[in-house]
Design a protein around this motif. Structure first.
Motif, PDB file in Angstrom:
ATOM      1  N   THR A 113       0.900  -1.375   0.044  1.00 45.51           N
ATOM      2  CA  THR A 113       0.004   0.059   0.087  1.00 45.51           C
ATOM      3  C   THR A 113       1.075   1.288   0.112  1.00 45.51           C
ATOM      4  N   TYR A 114       0.278   2.374  -0.966  1.00 46.31           N
ATOM      5  CA  TYR A 114       1.178   3.478  -0.977  1.00 46.31           C
ATOM      6  C   TYR A 114       0.636   4.407   0.185  1.00 46.31           C
ATOM      7  N   PRO A 115       1.916   5.055   0.923  1.00 45.60           N
ATOM      8  CA  PRO A 115       3.194   5.051   0.594  1.00 45.60           C
ATOM      9  C   PRO A 115       3.796   4.061   1.014  1.00 45.60           C
ATOM     10  N   TYR A 116       4.757   3.524   0.207  1.00 47.64           N
ATOM     11  CA  TYR A 116       5.648   2.520   0.748  1.00 47.64           C
ATOM     12  C   TYR A 116       6.269   2.415   1.923  1.00 47.64           C
ATOM     13  N   GLN A 117       6.806   3.428   2.136  1.00 51.24           N
ATOM     14  CA  GLN A 117       7.922   3.689   3.430  1.00 51.24           C
ATOM     15  C   GLN A 117       7.120   3.476   4.710  1.00 51.24           C
ATOM     16  N   ASN A 118       5.682   3.744   4.548  1.00 56.02           N
ATOM     17  CA  ASN A 118       4.850   3.779   5.640  1.00 56.02           C
ATOM     18  C   ASN A 118       4.202   2.298   6.024  1.00 56.02           C
ATOM     19  N   ASN A 119       4.423   1.461   5.042  1.00 52.01           N
ATOM     20  CA  ASN A 119       3.654   0.256   4.993  1.00 52.01           C
ATOM     21  C   ASN A 119       4.708  -0.948   4.387  1.00 52.01           C
ATOM     22  N   ILE A 120       5.856  -0.925   5.258  1.00 44.19           N
ATOM     23  CA  ILE A 120       6.672  -1.990   4.995  1.00 44.19           C
ATOM     24  C   ILE A 120       6.324  -3.374   5.715  1.00 44.19           C
ATOM     25  N   SER A 121       4.981  -3.217   6.553  1.00 42.36           N
ATOM     26  CA  SER A 121       4.917  -4.423   7.061  1.00 42.36           C
ATOM     27  C   SER A 121       4.165  -5.453   6.001  1.00 42.36           C
ATOM     28  N   GLN A 122       4.036  -5.127   4.871  1.00 35.02           N
ATOM     29  CA  GLN A 122       3.464  -5.845   3.838  1.00 35.02           C
ATOM     30  C   GLN A 122       4.259  -6.706   2.941  1.00 35.02           C
ATOM     31  N   LEU A 123       5.841  -6.361   3.419  1.00 36.96           N
ATOM     32  CA  LEU A 123       6.836  -6.756   2.459  1.00 36.96           C
ATOM     33  C   LEU A 123       7.132  -8.149   3.039  1.00 36.96           C
ATOM     34  N   PRO A 124       7.948  -8.939   2.313  1.00 36.31           N
ATOM     35  CA  PRO A 124       8.358 -10.325   2.849  1.00 36.31           C
ATOM     36  C   PRO A 124       9.419  -9.900   4.185  1.00 36.31           C
ATOM     37  N   LEU A 125       9.736 -10.790   5.078  1.00 36.77           N
ATOM     38  CA  LEU A 125      10.265 -10.709   6.348  1.00 36.77           C
ATOM     39  C   LEU A 125      11.614 -10.073   6.041  1.00 36.77           C
ATOM     40  N   ASP A 126      12.451 -10.790   5.125  1.00 36.97           N
ATOM     41  CA  ASP A 126      13.943 -10.259   5.243  1.00 36.97           C
ATOM     42  C   ASP A 126      13.902  -8.649   4.540  1.00 36.97           C
ATOM     43  N   LEU A 127      13.036  -8.379   3.822  1.00 42.41           N
ATOM     44  CA  LEU A 127      12.996  -6.885   3.480  1.00 42.41           C
ATOM     45  C   LEU A 127      12.565  -6.085   4.404  1.00 42.41           C
ATOM     46  N   GLN A 128      11.555  -6.454   5.235  1.00 48.94           N
ATOM     47  CA  GLN A 128      11.252  -5.699   6.462  1.00 48.94           C
ATOM     48  C   GLN A 128      12.189  -5.432   7.310  1.00 48.94           C
ATOM     49  N   ILE A 129      13.197  -6.462   7.531  1.00 46.52           N
ATOM     50  CA  ILE A 129      14.230  -6.448   8.484  1.00 46.52           C
ATOM     51  C   ILE A 129      15.227  -5.174   8.054  1.00 46.52           C
ATOM     52  N   GLU A 130      15.446  -5.375   6.668  1.00 42.51           N
ATOM     53  CA  GLU A 130      16.219  -4.509   6.111  1.00 42.51           C
ATOM     54  C   GLU A 130      15.828  -3.233   5.887  1.00 42.51           C
ATOM     55  N   CYS A 131      14.692  -2.955   5.713  1.00 43.97           N
ATOM     56  CA  CYS A 131      13.827  -1.613   5.884  1.00 43.97           C
ATOM     57  C   CYS A 131      14.314  -0.955   7.457  1.00 43.97           C
ATOM     58  N   LEU A 132      13.532  -1.742   8.263  1.00 44.06           N
ATOM     59  CA  LEU A 132      13.607  -1.354   9.490  1.00 44.06           C
ATOM     60  C   LEU A 132      14.827  -1.007  10.251  1.00 44.06           C
ATOM     61  N   ASP A 133      15.920  -1.777   9.664  1.00 40.96           N
ATOM     62  CA  ASP A 133      17.229  -1.467  10.227  1.00 40.96           C
ATOM     63  C   ASP A 133      17.731  -0.099   9.517  1.00 40.96           C
ATOM     64  N   GLY A 134      17.497   0.038   8.237  1.00 42.92           N
ATOM     65  CA  GLY A 134      17.789   1.326   7.827  1.00 42.92           C
ATOM     66  C   GLY A 134      17.288   2.496   8.346  1.00 42.92           C
ATOM     67  N   LEU A 135      15.863   2.300   8.789  1.00 46.22           N
ATOM     68  CA  LEU A 135      15.084   3.443   9.385  1.00 46.22           C
ATOM     69  C   LEU A 135      15.791   3.614  10.729  1.00 46.22           C
TER      70      LEU A 135
END
Length: 519
Positions: A113-135
């Motif tokens: 769901t847009y905006p992407y950066q607010n909805n990384i919960s919908q990504l596969p787990l490995d991408l969620q981890i990468e995005c959260l770590d970067g944040l």
């Protein structure tokens, strides 16, 4: 002051039309200028090389009856004046369809769901981890260096979102839109365009699997029921005196003598003006300017433009499909594509905007091909609908090559890869059109160029160069902005009123502008 436009014969026996205000271009900006002049009871003349109004906000119709806008346009507004104009042009409630934006990003094989950066919960787990770590790293960096301000779009992305979101979405998507890397773009243009995520909210939503609410000025928008976006501008133009519009090939301006204040049209006719509002791309305006005593200033502006004004071209493609709207499509509006399995950066479910964007269900059309061209089909006999449609946008630039010869089939293949189409979907209509000037790119050198070009044109030569490419500012390039750039250019030319949309865009975008009304 000239009170009406009229034809005179000069000393050389040539017929010259005299007008108080000449407007080059009948897109939203030119029509904004004309609407304001009509409201004031002042004479004007619009010239445009196209045979219909609308410019980059016009609409085409395929031979089969499918409508496609020349890009992804929707109506949302910061100005009551703009609303007044549209309500006057299309006054019936049935003239409009109102939509809640339903928008997604196609990422890692799922719809986010847009905006992407607010909805990384919908990504596969490995991408969620990468995005959260970067944040988290980005938040720590901001805390350590609170005084640092990003100087490029790329540094803004990393500082606000981190490397995970930058690599998964922001960098690849924006390259696909702009045709240049984010490292070559400035960040002053962002304003309300890009949502900076709140780390605590993103963490909470990710852990609870929540979807963040809609964000941005176009979370709710309206769209004309008939004739596409171009129908709006045809209706706006129809409110103006027919004698004040000169459209078609003969309306193309080939030269402007800034000393004599005379514009020359392709058919040789000359127009003498007091005020000139030009909405043509400024990099196209500068080469046709002439001056006996100030040619050096013109050459200097041209040099600045070559150094600092960058743009991308846009190729719009459309596909008409037989059948009822699929469940997988639902009520989606537009979709973003950051990955390389499709050539397009955005797709719009154009049939969702209005049922009149497709032929009527009883229209009989032949199947051109199945979405998967390797599947044979036996008959091209015309049969009835219903129908639905997809519209795609592809960016082409000096740094981003596009194989235009095979683009339509690559687009269909990309629609299959991203599940917009299924292999057996029947394609009954296709559309393709390229627009040389698609996006004015906010590069690092843009503002330096504009700070030299726009004031020189206005203060030295009395030319207000305005509009999406006339003023070359993407941040005030929506339809409402573009229209009001024309309105405010007239008030500035006639009365010296400040041009807030051009010069104070963030202020304009941060409020509801109700001071100016049409009545």
């Amino acid at each position: 002051m000239v009170n009406e436009h009229k034809a005179i014969v000069n000393g050389g026996g040539e017929e010259v039309v005299e007008v108080e205000t000449l407007i080059i271009g009948a897109g939203p900006t030119g029509l904004g200028a004309a609407t304001r002049l009509e409201q004031l009871g002042r004479p004007f003349l619009i010239v445009d090389g196209s045979n219909k109004p609308g410019g980059l906000a016009s609409t085409d119709v395929t031979t089969e009856g499918f409508l496609f806008d020349v890009g992804g346009h929707v109506i949302f507004s910061h100005y009551k004046y703009f609303d007044d104009v549209l309500d006057r042009a299309l006054p019936d409630p049935d003239d409009w369809r109102v939509h809640e934006r339903v928008s997604y990003v196609r990422s890692a094989g799922v719809w986010v769901t847009y905006p992407y950066q607010n909805n990384i919960s919908q990504l596969p787990l490995d991408l969620q981890i990468e995005c959260l770590d970067g944040l988290m790293v980005a938040a720590e960096q901001r805390a350590r260096t609170p005084g640092i301000k990003p100087d490029t779009f790329d540094s803004w992305i990393v500082r606000n979102m981190g490397e995970g979101i930058a690599n998964a979405f922001m960098r690849p998507y924006n390259y696909r839109v702009w045709g240049v890397p984010t490292t070559q773009m400035q960040c002053k243009w962002l304003g309300e365009r890009v949502a900076a995520p709140d780390l605590r909210t993103v963490m909470r939503n990710t852990l609870s699997r929540k979807i963040a609410p809609s964000w941005g000025p176009n979370a709710t928008f309206r769209f004309p029921a008939r004739d596409g976006t171009g129908g709006i501008w045809t209706a706006v133009a129809a409110r103006l005196p027919a004698k004040s519009l000169r459209l078609g090939e003969s309306g193309t301006v080939t030269q402007v003598d800034v000393g004599e204040k005379v514009a020359i049209l392709r058919d040789g006719r000359k127009i003498r003006y007091e005020h000139l509002v030009s909405t043509m791309p400024v990099d196209g305006l500068l080469p046709i300017l002439r001056s006996e005593k100030d040619q050096d200033k013109i050459e200097s502006m041209k040099s600045s433009g070559k150094e600092g004004l960058v743009y991308s071209s846009t190729i719009v493609l459309g596909i008409g499909i037989r059948g009822s709207r699929p469940e997988r499509i639902g009520d989606k509006c537009w979709l973003y594509f950051p990955e390389d399995n499709a050539p397009f950066y955005r797709a719009t479910i154009f049939s969702n905007y209005s049922d009149h964007n497709c032929p009527s269900p009883n229209t009989k059309l032949a199947t051109l091909q199945l979405a998967d061209p390797s599947i044979p089909f036996n008959s091209k006999e015309a049969s009835e609908g219903p129908y639905w449609s997809l519209m795609f946008e592809v960016c082409e630039s000096e740094q981003k090559f596009v194989d235009t010869q095979h683009l339509l089939q690559a687009t269909i293949k990309g629609a299959l890869a991203t599940e917009l189409l299924l292999p057996t979907d029947e394609i009954v209509s296709t559309y393709e059109r390229r627009f040389d000037h698609g996006y004015p790119t906010p590069t690092l050198g843009r503002d330096t160029a504009l700070e030299k070009i726009l004031p020189t044109l206005k203060d030295e030569f009395g030319i207000h160069s305005r509009g999406r490419f006339g003023s070359w500012k993407y941040e005030c390039g929506n339809q409402d902005h573009s229209f009001m750039l024309g309105v405010e250019a007239i008030d500035n030319a006639l009365f010296g009123t400040p041009e807030m949309t051009l010069n104070e865009t963030d202020w304009v975008n941060g409020r509801r502008n109700t001071e100016r009304r049409l009545r």
